[in-house]
Design a protein around this motif. Structure first.
Motif, PDB file in Angstrom:
ATOM      1  N   LEU A  87       0.821  -1.206   0.000  1.00 15.06           N
ATOM      2  CA  LEU A  87       0.000   0.000   0.000  1.00 15.06           C
ATOM      3  C   LEU A  87       0.860   1.263   0.000  1.00 15.06           C
ATOM      4  CD1 LEU A  87      -2.842  -1.032   2.462  1.00 15.06           C
ATOM      5  CD2 LEU A  87      -2.886  -1.018  -0.044  1.00 15.06           C
ATOM      6  N   TYR A  88       1.956   1.226   0.735  1.00 16.41           N
ATOM      7  CA  TYR A  88       2.869   2.374   0.774  1.00 16.41           C
ATOM      8  C   TYR A  88       3.425   2.653  -0.622  1.00 16.41           C
ATOM      9  CZ  TYR A  88       6.967   5.225   1.756  1.00 16.41           C
ATOM     10  OH  TYR A  88       7.909   6.225   1.736  1.00 16.41           O
ATOM     11  N   LEU A  89       3.902   1.626  -1.275  1.00 13.52           N
ATOM     12  CA  LEU A  89       4.490   1.805  -2.600  1.00 13.52           C
ATOM     13  C   LEU A  89       3.454   2.310  -3.606  1.00 13.52           C
ATOM     14  CD1 LEU A  89       6.755  -1.377  -2.793  1.00 13.52           C
ATOM     15  CD2 LEU A  89       7.493   0.996  -2.449  1.00 13.52           C
ATOM     16  N   ARG A  90       2.255   1.773  -3.532  1.00 12.41           N
ATOM     17  CA  ARG A  90       1.205   2.161  -4.483  1.00 12.41           C
ATOM     18  C   ARG A  90       0.633   3.536  -4.174  1.00 12.41           C
ATOM     19  NH1 ARG A  90      -0.190   1.561  -8.687  1.00 12.41           N
ATOM     20  NH2 ARG A  90      -2.385   1.032  -8.513  1.00 12.41           N
ATOM     21  N   TRP A  91       0.276   3.778  -2.925  1.00 12.97           N
ATOM     22  CA  TRP A  91      -0.470   4.994  -2.586  1.00 12.97           C
ATOM     23  C   TRP A  91       0.416   6.173  -2.230  1.00 12.97           C
ATOM     24  CZ3 TRP A  91      -4.753   2.662   1.046  1.00 12.97           C
ATOM     25  CH2 TRP A  91      -5.537   1.777   0.304  1.00 12.97           C
ATOM     26  N   ARG A  92       1.507   5.928  -1.536  1.00 15.82           N
ATOM     27  CA  ARG A  92       2.361   7.050  -1.108  1.00 15.82           C
ATOM     28  C   ARG A  92       3.472   7.344  -2.113  1.00 15.82           C
ATOM     29  NH1 ARG A  92       0.965  10.233   3.220  1.00 15.82           N
ATOM     30  NH2 ARG A  92       3.155  10.569   3.478  1.00 15.82           N
ATOM     31  N   GLN A  93       4.064   6.301  -2.663  1.00 13.94           N
ATOM     32  CA  GLN A  93       5.154   6.496  -3.616  1.00 13.94           C
ATOM     33  C   GLN A  93       4.654   6.647  -5.051  1.00 13.94           C
ATOM     34  OE1 GLN A  93       8.531   6.849  -2.798  1.00 13.94           O
ATOM     35  NE2 GLN A  93       7.620   7.041  -0.767  1.00 13.94           N
ATOM     36  N   GLY A  94       3.425   6.222  -5.302  1.00 15.00           N
ATOM     37  CA  GLY A  94       2.848   6.371  -6.631  1.00 15.00           C
ATOM     38  C   GLY A  94       3.396   5.410  -7.662  1.00 15.00           C
ATOM     39  N   LEU A  95       3.929   4.276  -7.215  1.00 12.38           N
ATOM     40  CA  LEU A  95       4.446   3.286  -8.145  1.00 12.38           C
ATOM     41  C   LEU A  95       3.291   2.596  -8.870  1.00 12.38           C
ATOM     42  CD1 LEU A  95       7.062   3.758  -6.517  1.00 12.38           C
ATOM     43  CD2 LEU A  95       7.443   1.308  -6.583  1.00 12.38           C
ATOM     44  N   ARG A 115       7.683  -5.680  -8.983  1.00 12.81           N
ATOM     45  CA  ARG A 115       9.133  -5.897  -9.052  1.00 12.81           C
ATOM     46  C   ARG A 115       9.784  -5.650  -7.686  1.00 12.81           C
ATOM     47  NH1 ARG A 115       8.486  -3.770 -14.157  1.00 12.81           N
ATOM     48  NH2 ARG A 115       8.968  -1.629 -13.538  1.00 12.81           N
ATOM     49  N   ALA A 116       9.359  -4.596  -7.003  1.00  9.45           N
ATOM     50  CA  ALA A 116       9.954  -4.251  -5.703  1.00  9.45           C
ATOM     51  C   ALA A 116       9.657  -5.307  -4.649  1.00  9.45           C
ATOM     52  CB  ALA A 116       9.434  -2.890  -5.238  1.00  9.45           C
ATOM     53  N   LEU A 117       8.508  -5.981  -4.771  1.00  5.17           N
ATOM     54  CA  LEU A 117       8.097  -6.959  -3.763  1.00  5.17           C
ATOM     55  C   LEU A 117       8.307  -8.409  -4.200  1.00  5.17           C
ATOM     56  CD1 LEU A 117       4.769  -5.295  -2.542  1.00  5.17           C
ATOM     57  CD2 LEU A 117       7.011  -5.242  -1.451  1.00  5.17           C
ATOM     58  N   GLY A 118       8.819  -8.612  -5.411  1.00  7.09           N
ATOM     59  CA  GLY A 118       9.020  -9.976  -5.903  1.00  7.09           C
ATOM     60  C   GLY A 118       7.708 -10.682  -6.185  1.00  7.09           C
ATOM     61  N   MET A 119       6.761  -9.946  -6.720  1.00  7.83           N
ATOM     62  CA  MET A 119       5.438 -10.493  -7.041  1.00  7.83           C
ATOM     63  C   MET A 119       5.169 -10.243  -8.521  1.00  7.83           C
ATOM     64  SD  MET A 119       3.392  -8.725  -3.814  1.00  7.83           S
ATOM     65  CE  MET A 119       1.801  -9.481  -4.097  1.00  7.83           C
ATOM     66  N   THR A 120       4.073 -10.802  -9.012  1.00  7.84           N
ATOM     67  CA  THR A 120       3.629 -10.466 -10.360  1.00  7.84           C
ATOM     68  C   THR A 120       2.666  -9.285 -10.268  1.00  7.84           C
ATOM     69  OG1 THR A 120       1.675 -11.893 -10.318  1.00  7.84           O
ATOM     70  CG2 THR A 120       3.754 -12.916 -11.024  1.00  7.84           C
TER      71      THR A 120
END
Length: 86
Positions: A43-51, A58-63
């Motif tokens: 959630l941090y990467l998506r909502w706060r960082q805007g990734l 890629r950052a979390l090793g997921m698809t």
């Protein structure tokens, strides 16, 4: 008179011009802190960082699909908790 006095005391103790926004922030913070670290990071990467979902994956090793599904599930879970708390 007593009710009026209680409201004045409350207003002095909680000088928030936006009403209950401080309580909403506190509630949301508590809900997020209860999530597992990996979900909080998503959630941090998506909502706060805007990734994007792909960048988050890629950052979390997921698809990307896993990120999309996890994000939908988390939003639904948080929305349900929010509605139950009010």
């Amino acid at each position: 008179y007593r009710r009026q006095r209680q409201m004045c005391i409350r207003d002095r103790l909680i000088p928030d011009p936006q009403g209950e926004s401080w309580l909403n922030k506190l509630l949301l913070q508590d809900m997020l802190e209860r999530l597992p670290q990996r979900e909080r990071k998503l959630l941090y990467l998506r909502w706060r960082q805007g990734l994007t979902q792909a960048e988050t994956a890629r950052a979390l090793g997921m698809t990307q699909v896993q990120v999309s599904r996890a994000e939908m599930r988390l939003k639904s879970q948080l929305r349900r908790q929010w509605m139950d708390s009010g």
